[in-house]
Design a protein around this motif. Sequence first.
Motif, PDB file in Angstrom:
ATOM      1  N   GLY A  65      64.104  27.656  15.542  1.00 31.66           N
ATOM      2  CA  GLY A  65      65.753  27.630  15.717  1.00 31.66           C
ATOM      3  C   GLY A  65      66.161  27.090  14.135  1.00 31.66           C
ATOM      4  N   ARG A 104      66.700  27.769  10.056  1.00 28.36           N
ATOM      5  CA  ARG A 104      66.544  28.819   9.343  1.00 28.36           C
ATOM      6  C   ARG A 104      67.014  28.567   7.967  1.00 28.36           C
ATOM      7  NH1 ARG A 104      71.583  31.597  11.371  1.00 28.36           N
ATOM      8  NH2 ARG A 104      72.308  29.660  11.610  1.00 28.36           N
ATOM      9  N   PHE A 123      67.381  30.294   3.975  1.00 30.82           N
ATOM     10  CA  PHE A 123      68.342  31.421   3.297  1.00 30.82           C
ATOM     11  C   PHE A 123      67.678  31.273   1.956  1.00 30.82           C
ATOM     12  CE2 PHE A 123      71.106  34.293   1.409  1.00 30.82           C
ATOM     13  CZ  PHE A 123      71.197  35.281   2.485  1.00 30.82           C
ATOM     14  N   SER A 132      65.547  34.225   5.714  1.00 31.98           N
ATOM     15  CA  SER A 132      66.174  35.570   4.986  1.00 31.98           C
ATOM     16  C   SER A 132      66.654  35.432   3.534  1.00 31.98           C
ATOM     17  CB  SER A 132      67.167  36.130   5.954  1.00 31.98           C
ATOM     18  OG  SER A 132      67.994  34.891   6.573  1.00 31.98           O
ATOM     19  N   ASP A 165      80.840  28.703  -4.352  1.00 33.23           N
ATOM     20  CA  ASP A 165      81.345  29.483  -3.194  1.00 33.23           C
ATOM     21  C   ASP A 165      80.272  30.094  -2.200  1.00 33.23           C
ATOM     22  OD1 ASP A 165      83.866  28.760  -3.988  1.00 33.23           O
ATOM     23  OD2 ASP A 165      84.751  30.937  -4.037  1.00 33.23           O
ATOM     24  N   ARG A 224      78.632  27.076  -0.429  1.00 37.07           N
ATOM     25  CA  ARG A 224      79.539  26.760   0.620  1.00 37.07           C
ATOM     26  C   ARG A 224      79.681  27.569   1.955  1.00 37.07           C
ATOM     27  NH1 ARG A 224      83.800  26.234  -3.597  1.00 37.07           N
ATOM     28  NH2 ARG A 224      83.599  24.057  -4.196  1.00 37.07           N
ATOM     29  N   VAL A 225      79.659  28.856   1.519  1.00 36.98           N
ATOM     30  CA  VAL A 225      79.738  30.137   2.735  1.00 36.98           C
ATOM     31  C   VAL A 225      78.498  29.914   3.499  1.00 36.98           C
ATOM     32  CG1 VAL A 225      79.666  32.760   3.217  1.00 36.98           C
ATOM     33  CG2 VAL A 225      81.440  31.517   1.663  1.00 36.98           C
ATOM     34  N   SER A 273      78.383  27.063   5.841  1.00 34.02           N
ATOM     35  CA  SER A 273      79.253  27.403   7.062  1.00 34.02           C
ATOM     36  C   SER A 273      78.495  28.306   7.720  1.00 34.02           C
ATOM     37  CB  SER A 273      80.837  27.884   6.460  1.00 34.02           C
ATOM     38  OG  SER A 273      80.499  29.290   6.242  1.00 34.02           O
ATOM     39  N   TYR A 274      77.671  28.983   7.355  1.00 36.63           N
ATOM     40  CA  TYR A 274      77.042  30.135   8.321  1.00 36.63           C
ATOM     41  C   TYR A 274      75.853  29.358   9.120  1.00 36.63           C
ATOM     42  CZ  TYR A 274      79.114  34.168   6.073  1.00 36.63           C
ATOM     43  OH  TYR A 274      79.989  35.106   5.747  1.00 36.63           O
ATOM     44  N   GLY A 275      75.534  27.827   8.581  1.00 34.03           N
ATOM     45  CA  GLY A 275      74.738  27.266   9.611  1.00 34.03           C
ATOM     46  C   GLY A 275      73.420  27.146   9.163  1.00 34.03           C
ATOM     47  N   TYR A 276      72.806  27.736   7.979  1.00 33.93           N
ATOM     48  CA  TYR A 276      71.684  27.921   7.557  1.00 33.93           C
ATOM     49  C   TYR A 276      71.080  26.286   7.285  1.00 33.93           C
ATOM     50  CZ  TYR A 276      71.559  32.732   7.414  1.00 33.93           C
ATOM     51  OH  TYR A 276      71.735  34.063   7.777  1.00 33.93           O
TER      52      TYR A 276
END
Lengths: 324, 324, 324
Positions: C47, C49, C51, C77, C93, C96-97, C100-103
């Motif tokens: 669960g 992740r 990046f 990924s 940026d 931050r994104v 916000s995607y939860g990685y």
Amino acid sequence: MTARTADLPHIVDAADFSASWVLDELFPRAEIMRQVHALGDSRLLTGRRMFGLFFQPSTRTRVSFESATTSLGGTFSAIEIGADAQDDEPLEDRVRVLCSYGYDFLLIRHHEEGAMRRASAASSVPVINAGDGDGQHPTQALLDAYTIHREIGRLRDFEVALVGDLTYERSVNSLAELLAKLPDVRLRFVSPSTLRIRPAIRERLTAARADFDELEDLSAVAATADVVYLTRAHSERMAMAQRFDPAGLRYGVDDELLAKMKPSAIVLHPLPRGAELPLGIEADPRVACFRQAENGVYVRMALLTLLLQAREPNSRLTRLEVRA
Amino acid sequence: MTARTADLPHIVDAADFSASWVLDELFPRAEIMRQVHALGDSRLLTGRRMFGLFFQPSTRTRVSFESATTSLGGTFSAIEIGADAQDDEPLEDRVRVLCSYGYDFLLIRHHEEGAMRRASAASSVPVINAGDGDGQHPTQALLDAYTIHREIGRLRDFEVALVGDLTYERSVNSLAELLAKLPDVRLRFVSPSTLRIRPAIRERLTAARADFDELEDLSAVAATADVVYLTRAHSERMAMAQRFDPAGLRYGVDDELLAKMKPSAIVLHPLPRGAELPLGIEADPRVACFRQAENGVYVRMALLTLLLQAREPNSRLTRLEVRA
Amino acid sequence: MTARTADLPHIVDAADFSASWVLDELFPRAEIMRQVHALGDSRLLTGRRMFGLFFQPSTRTRVSFESATTSLGGTFSAIEIGADAQDDEPLEDRVRVLCSYGYDFLLIRHHEEGAMRRASAASSVPVINAGDGDGQHPTQALLDAYTIHREIGRLRDFEVALVGDLTYERSVNSLAELLAKLPDVRLRFVSPSTLRIRPAIRERLTAARADFDELEDLSAVAATADVVYLTRAHSERMAMAQRFDPAGLRYGVDDELLAKMKPSAIVLHPLPRGAELPLGIEADPRVACFRQAENGVYVRMALLTLLLQAREPNSRLTRLEVRA
């Protein structure tokens, strides 16, 4: 030649496969995998990881193996090594490092014939040949043979036309070698005279006492073939060879050719297609190329579970042997 | 127009979404997904696999879907098809093969408007449009609308300024069409005269009796807008259009413009930003673009679970319907 | 300097690591991870992740982290951001994104020194430096130190030769800084005069009262070194520097040099190798570079679990503390 997966540590060359391994180990396992896949969410390869090392680009073979691995709960990752980076590091070093990272399978596509033998010699885990140069593509041969077996109900006593660029189309090399081991298979190679099968393949077939001949027009065998195996006809090489036959129909199918074929015959194609398999012709149920693509996933699932089981004879995969 | 996910087999065009589907099915599900995401390690999509087929590059949309899928326990894989390989194979063949490989969702970005209809016609699983040409980007519209709904507390009775390159910015096309279906929404299109909304959009809005007008300066609507939706202003096209206004302020926000805006208004931006949203201005809490990006994951998680549930009405996903 | 992982929210610079953190937290955890990896199918990061954001290409570091993550049940990924897209969006940026995607972890390689500090300031989750410009590669330093510790049985009281392009080889910068913190370590920098360690490193070492000197020929220290750390000698820069010594033997090993070395000494190399580590020489068991690569996975598994545990003090990872 290998009768059992236990004697097949790597998947490098179709010459390594015996007819009994193909028919008695691989194909029944592929049938099970068809069911496993339909049920979804299998955990048979949970915690197992395949790594792909691509010295040449691949989409279909790569995605098919990725699907086979992830549909069994395993993970798949890969890198492409561009032409500029290919000499940065010996292939053997790359393989050793990936083994030390703990991957369970290595899938390798390489531009040099022979690279697979070097890779497998350096590897502590199964190496699977995803195509080496213009040489071999053994898992394509397995899925092609499986498709013939499923579609015509047997893998003996049939006539197959292998069509197109027979010099450079590695799928055909591997498939011809595999089919030559089976009883009563008649191989008919249909190609422009400049793109005939390679001498080395011809010698191997002769040595194996295979029943084969070479022709230049598909229509000559349309009425007798049980399997028409097309390859991509609009390569540059084919264009050159067909200067005087731009439609390329002598190496492809159209409605007229399908009308000459037996009702029970099938048309295979490793895809992607070109002019030799016109858009829409797949409406004829004998055109089996999409079923062939689907079969590739089941055959590769079967292969992965057999390879793993051979290395871990006490794994729960052995329970798959108990079949109704 | 679709009231229920069951009637929405593919996500191709914002015109297919009804207001009731958006408000009553999608948004409540997105709220649940916000909680599911916060809890971590969901298994709702375990064993499910999304495949991305990118004929144009994408990072944000791709990674957002990847995050949505993996945060639900599914797997995501993708290929980019470079310009040199795009004609190698008919789109329909690619779709058929991926379906035969057993993927559960296809995410496709394509450079041609209309490609999505062809892809979805060939597909046995849900096709999701990740952007087609200069046409549509329907899931971006959904996350934009969801963000408006969450930020201003309603999806009716508001004024929205859509700002920038309105001819080529596909996010705006899809969003305008979606908002036009909602009651009492005033659409104000702010763009250079050379980059106005396309005639086809204008016609669709007129047919839908949408309340809209077209302007050339954002400051004219700053005081009344509830939502200012910016798009990237430093594209080549915008640079051309703004030759005499190099700062680009008429299509962006700065402290002065923010000072004119309502305290309750918000600024959205699909990102990546350019000069129209200066660095640091996100310190103003009305600049909601990073919350908007985050919302994209929840909306896409919601969409995936709804699509799956519509296909498998007996799956455990239906239990998500029982809400406090 | 950080004594506990709880004080180490990001992995940016080897200067942040204390000797006690390395020896008492990281290395024991890496030993556990060696066992976890051997058992296979761990769920410690299920669960979770990671990046990867690569502004410069990476294969080894990327694949090593991918293996570390997936062998613990997490997902990995990544995207590569080509030179043409690097200025499309501020690094902050992008970070931050992704947050916000939860990685759960961001792995970043960047071409600018200092980029990592900016990235970590913008991030709500741990940022791990996968190499920044010619500056730092802190996790490489950790795996190198771990390998020395394991191979020679201690991480104090030894002599290490750091060899090759010492101006631009970031692995060496990070490792030298880390080793300088340990008692009785003698650092011997062996390089062409044009590729000596940077002044900034020299100053830091002097400030830390490190025992170091600089030489131009590896054979001068062969008999006394406990560790010979090679770097790739056939870079363009090395080729320039070695115009009069094309064989490059002064910055590599061969049988003759190995014969001069202590039986207990080891040769390390971050790979990929060049002429400085001839093919076949790894038959000498003192050449430890493939064990070093393997150790990288365990060290990175250890790092990920420590970082996560520091953020979630009640997670089940804390149970790993209880060791026999």
